[in-house]
Design an enzyme around this catalytic site. Sequence first.
Site, PDB file in Angstrom:
ATOM      1  N   HIS A 199      10.344   6.176   3.190  1.00  0.00           N
ATOM      2  CA  HIS A 199       9.964   6.881   4.356  1.00  0.00           C
ATOM      3  C   HIS A 199       9.842   5.692   5.460  1.00  0.00           C
ATOM      4  O   HIS A 199       9.448   4.531   5.145  1.00  0.00           O
ATOM      5  CB  HIS A 199       8.740   8.172   4.552  1.00  0.00           C
ATOM      6  N   GLY A 203       0.746  -1.069  -0.014  1.00  0.00           N
ATOM      7  CA  GLY A 203       0.030  -0.010   0.004  1.00  0.00           C
ATOM      8  C   GLY A 203       0.962   1.265  -0.175  1.00  0.00           C
ATOM      9  O   GLY A 203       0.215   2.380   0.539  1.00  0.00           O
TER      10      GLY A 203
HETATM   11  P1  AMP Z   1       2.850   4.816   2.674  1.00  0.00           P
HETATM   12  O1  AMP Z   1       1.458   4.606   2.688  1.00  0.00           O
HETATM   13  O2  AMP Z   1       3.888   4.121   3.485  1.00  0.00           O
HETATM   14  O3  AMP Z   1       3.361   5.351   1.292  1.00  0.00           O
HETATM   15  O4  AMP Z   1       2.717   6.360   3.530  1.00  0.00           O
HETATM   16  C1  AMP Z   1       2.394   7.667   3.105  1.00  0.00           C
HETATM   17  C2  AMP Z   1       2.116   8.326   4.729  1.00  0.00           C
HETATM   18  O5  AMP Z   1       2.469   9.497   4.401  1.00  0.00           O
HETATM   19  C3  AMP Z   1       0.506   8.119   4.775  1.00  0.00           C
HETATM   20  O6  AMP Z   1       0.616   7.545   6.245  1.00  0.00           O
HETATM   21  C4  AMP Z   1       0.227   9.499   4.590  1.00  0.00           C
HETATM   22  O7  AMP Z   1      -0.752   9.736   5.926  1.00  0.00           O
HETATM   23  C5  AMP Z   1       1.267  10.413   4.965  1.00  0.00           C
HETATM   24  N1  AMP Z   1       1.323  11.674   4.187  1.00  0.00           N
HETATM   25  C6  AMP Z   1       0.870  11.888   3.020  1.00  0.00           C
HETATM   26  N2  AMP Z   1       1.102  13.226   2.557  1.00  0.00           N
HETATM   27  C7  AMP Z   1       1.478  13.830   3.815  1.00  0.00           C
HETATM   28  C8  AMP Z   1       2.019  15.250   4.106  1.00  0.00           C
HETATM   29  N3  AMP Z   1       2.013  16.165   3.316  1.00  0.00           N
HETATM   30  N4  AMP Z   1       2.317  15.581   5.493  1.00  0.00           N
HETATM   31  C9  AMP Z   1       2.346  14.538   6.171  1.00  0.00           C
HETATM   32  N5  AMP Z   1       2.107  13.165   5.884  1.00  0.00           N
HETATM   33  C10 AMP Z   1       1.825  12.846   4.756  1.00  0.00           C
END
Ligand code: AMP
Length: 116
Positions: free
Chosen positions: A102, A95
């Site tokens: 990150h 997902g």
């Molecule tokens: P993933 O699903 O591992 O790619 O995680 C992406 C994460 O980034 C999700 O938990 C989102 O809530 C978070 N996310 C997306 N955009 C932002 C943003 N601008 N600031 C902080 N978190 C974010």
Amino acid sequence: MSHNDCIFCKIIEGKIPSSKVFENENVLAFKDLHPQASKHFLFVHKSHTRNINEMVLANSSHIAEVFSAIQQFSSQEKLDQSGFRIVTNLGPDAGQTVFHTHFHLLGGEPLKGFGR
Ligand code: AMP
Ligand code: ZN
């Protein structure tokens, strides 16, 4: 190297806002917009790669830099006493939605999953 269409590169460059919780020369950590636990932070290396496997190939020492930041932050915040979990997603089955490597730090409460 930053990527124009990468939201986390824009956060690193200060072009879009974030709630920073930790920063050094190499690593930035900020609050996740949609927290999955009472404490949910994202740790990113300032160099752009798309996922953990790309990061290993590009410069595996960057992993140590990220985990060094996690060590400093979690001990400063005493999260190492209550406990925490680190998660990184790669690709569709996991997902992954943001394609800048990150590491999710989750904690602040007992976490579900992984046999609990
Ligand atoms: P993933 O699903 O591992 O790619 O995680 C992406 C994460 O980034 C999700 O938990 C989102 O809530 C978070 N996310 C997306 N955009 C932002 C943003 N601008 N600031 C902080 N978190 C974010
Ligand atoms: Zn990026």
